[in-house]
Each structure stands twice: as C-alpha cells, then as structure tokens.
Design a protein around this motif. Structure first.
Motif, PDB file in Angstrom:
ATOM      1  N   ILE A   1       0.711   0.160   7.122  1.00 38.96           N
ATOM      2  CA  ILE A   1      -0.686   0.875   6.231  1.00 38.96           C
ATOM      3  C   ILE A   1      -1.486   0.293   5.694  1.00 38.96           C
ATOM      4  O   ILE A   1      -0.845  -0.619   4.606  1.00 38.96           O
ATOM      5  CB  ILE A   1      -0.164   2.220   5.476  1.00 38.96           C
ATOM      6  CG1 ILE A   1       0.538   3.338   6.157  1.00 38.96           C
ATOM      7  CG2 ILE A   1      -1.207   2.733   4.646  1.00 38.96           C
ATOM      8  CD1 ILE A   1       1.186   4.449   5.650  1.00 38.96           C
TER       9      ILE A   1
ATOM     10  N   TYR B   1      -2.546   4.870  10.133  1.00 37.57           N
ATOM     11  CA  TYR B   1      -1.581   3.483  10.476  1.00 37.57           C
ATOM     12  C   TYR B   1      -0.048   3.999  10.427  1.00 37.57           C
ATOM     13  O   TYR B   1       0.411   5.198   9.914  1.00 37.57           O
ATOM     14  CB  TYR B   1      -1.756   2.771   9.281  1.00 37.57           C
ATOM     15  CG  TYR B   1      -3.211   2.072   9.242  1.00 37.57           C
ATOM     16  CD1 TYR B   1      -3.571   1.244  10.256  1.00 37.57           C
ATOM     17  CD2 TYR B   1      -3.917   2.390   8.049  1.00 37.57           C
ATOM     18  CE1 TYR B   1      -5.051   0.854   9.932  1.00 37.57           C
ATOM     19  CE2 TYR B   1      -5.259   1.472   8.054  1.00 37.57           C
ATOM     20  CZ  TYR B   1      -5.855   0.939   9.073  1.00 37.57           C
ATOM     21  OH  TYR B   1      -7.092   0.413   9.025  1.00 37.57           O
TER      22      TYR B   1
ATOM     23  N   THR C   1       0.850  -1.009   0.047  1.00 43.63           N
ATOM     24  CA  THR C   1      -0.256  -0.141  -0.031  1.00 43.63           C
ATOM     25  C   THR C   1       0.636   1.277   0.021  1.00 43.63           C
ATOM     26  O   THR C   1       1.688   1.353   1.072  1.00 43.63           O
ATOM     27  CB  THR C   1      -0.856   0.192   1.356  1.00 43.63           C
ATOM     28  OG1 THR C   1      -1.626  -1.327   1.610  1.00 43.63           O
ATOM     29  CG2 THR C   1      -1.841   1.451   1.094  1.00 43.63           C
TER      30      THR C   1
ATOM     31  N   MET D   1       1.103   5.565  -0.200  1.00 46.22           N
ATOM     32  CA  MET D   1       0.375   6.819  -0.161  1.00 46.22           C
ATOM     33  C   MET D   1       1.183   7.621  -1.133  1.00 46.22           C
ATOM     34  O   MET D   1       2.461   7.905  -0.974  1.00 46.22           O
ATOM     35  CB  MET D   1       0.557   7.204   1.071  1.00 46.22           C
ATOM     36  CG  MET D   1      -0.350   6.228   2.051  1.00 46.22           C
ATOM     37  SD  MET D   1      -1.926   5.627   1.758  1.00 46.22           S
ATOM     38  CE  MET D   1      -2.837   7.359   1.778  1.00 46.22           C
TER      39      MET D   1
ATOM     40  N   THR E   1      -3.713   8.217   7.249  1.00 47.98           N
ATOM     41  CA  THR E   1      -4.100   6.919   7.318  1.00 47.98           C
ATOM     42  C   THR E   1      -4.609   6.471   8.641  1.00 47.98           C
ATOM     43  O   THR E   1      -5.455   5.644   8.923  1.00 47.98           O
ATOM     44  CB  THR E   1      -3.354   6.132   6.730  1.00 47.98           C
ATOM     45  OG1 THR E   1      -1.974   5.806   7.466  1.00 47.98           O
ATOM     46  CG2 THR E   1      -2.947   6.186   5.324  1.00 47.98           C
TER      47      THR E   1
ATOM     48  N   CYS F   1      -4.110   6.630  -2.856  1.00 47.95           N
ATOM     49  CA  CYS F   1      -3.407   5.322  -2.525  1.00 47.95           C
ATOM     50  C   CYS F   1      -3.320   4.455  -3.570  1.00 47.95           C
ATOM     51  O   CYS F   1      -4.235   4.081  -4.403  1.00 47.95           O
ATOM     52  CB  CYS F   1      -4.234   4.541  -1.461  1.00 47.95           C
ATOM     53  SG  CYS F   1      -4.088   2.977  -0.720  1.00 47.95           S
TER      54      CYS F   1
ATOM     55  N   GLN G   1      -8.842   3.492   6.439  1.00 52.19           N
ATOM     56  CA  GLN G   1      -8.047   4.534   6.837  1.00 52.19           C
ATOM     57  C   GLN G   1      -8.895   5.491   7.613  1.00 52.19           C
ATOM     58  O   GLN G   1     -10.281   5.638   7.515  1.00 52.19           O
ATOM     59  CB  GLN G   1      -7.526   4.898   5.542  1.00 52.19           C
ATOM     60  CG  GLN G   1      -6.503   4.098   5.050  1.00 52.19           C
ATOM     61  CD  GLN G   1      -5.850   4.418   3.713  1.00 52.19           C
ATOM     62  OE1 GLN G   1      -5.991   5.756   3.389  1.00 52.19           O
ATOM     63  NE2 GLN G   1      -4.778   3.733   3.168  1.00 52.19           N
TER      64      GLN G   1
END
Length: 157
Positions: A103, A98, A50, A52, A96, A61, A108
């Motif tokens: 993540i 996280y 994942t 960002m 997020t 994302c 999120q």
C-alpha cells in the motif's frame, strides 16, 4: 527497472524526482517495514510505512517511520477526531486498490486525508512503498508530503 504502478505514475505526473528500489519482499516477516529497511540497508526511521486507519469512522492514511508505532490518540487529534482505529486489511485493500504490504500513499483509488510523521521531514530522503510488494520509492520527504497532500503531525507514541 520496469515498475509502472499507480504510485509511480502519480509521482511522474506531478514531476516529482524519485528513485525506485526493489527488494525481496518477505510475506512472513513480523514487521514488513523493518524487513524492507533491512533488505535495502536503510535506517528504519527513513523507511516509512503506510497505515490505513479510521478516525471517527472516516478513512485516513498515516505515514510513519517503520521503527515507530502510531499513537491512536495522536492520529485522531491530527484529523480533528476523537477516536482512531486501524482499518481492516480487506477494507484497506478495497479503498486503496493496493494489496497489504504494497500500500502506497500515492495513487490510491480514492483520495483520503493523509498525515505524515513530523520527524520524517528531518531526513535527507525517505523511502515510501511504491505500490507493490518489494518496491520502494526514495524521495525528498518534503516532496513526499506535498505529493501526498499530507499534514505533518507528531503521530507516534
């Protein structure tokens, strides 16, 4: 396994079928996704990372196989933009909710546009971060894309 993260809760709320897999997270690994794939004995193209990023300054994302690199040009095009760049880790964590290395595209804090690498949809199942370091969620790639609200695009170089 007691693993109630926002990502797990989001999938449960949607009624998505999935399996949780824990592994020993190596914070010193050069490529966290590849380390996770190796630790779980999974082909790297099935373990999705994942990422960002920002397209024309807007957060997005990208979910791509751990053995591939995202093309900034293709990422920008997927969201109808001109330029893309990776988001700074502190910004990604704040957006997020996280920590980097954990993540997940699910659950999120703020809902943002998501794109998943088209090739991932051809896998029998994929692994996506479960919302904390050392936790992966295995699920059908089409269920993953639907739960993310993702567009499927060719994102990798």
């Amino acid at each position: 396994m007691a693993a109630s993260t926002r990502a797990v809760q989001a999938l449960e709320a949607l009624g998505v079928t999935f399996t949780l897999h824990a592994y020993d997270y190596d914070s010193g690994a050069d490529r966290i996704g590849l380390q996770a794939a190796e630790a779980l004995g999974v082909e790297p193209q099935r373990l999705l990372k994942t990422l960002m990023a920002e397209v024309d300054g807007r957060p997005v994302c990208a979910v791509v196989p751990s053995d591939r690199e995202v093309s900034m040009k293709k990422l920008a095009a997927a969201f109808g933009g001109k330029t893309a760049r990776m988001m700074r880790p502190p910004d990604a964590e704040r957006l997020t909710g996280y920590h980097v290395g954990g993540i997940s595209p699910f659950g999120q804090k703020k809902r943002i546009p998501v794109a998943i690498e088209l090739s991932a949809l051809g896998q029998s199942s994929v692994f996506v971060n479960g919302g904390r370091r050392g936790l992966q969620i295995e699920l059908d790639p089409h269920d993953a894309a639907k739960a993310m609200g993702a567009v499927a695009q060719g994102l990798t170089a």
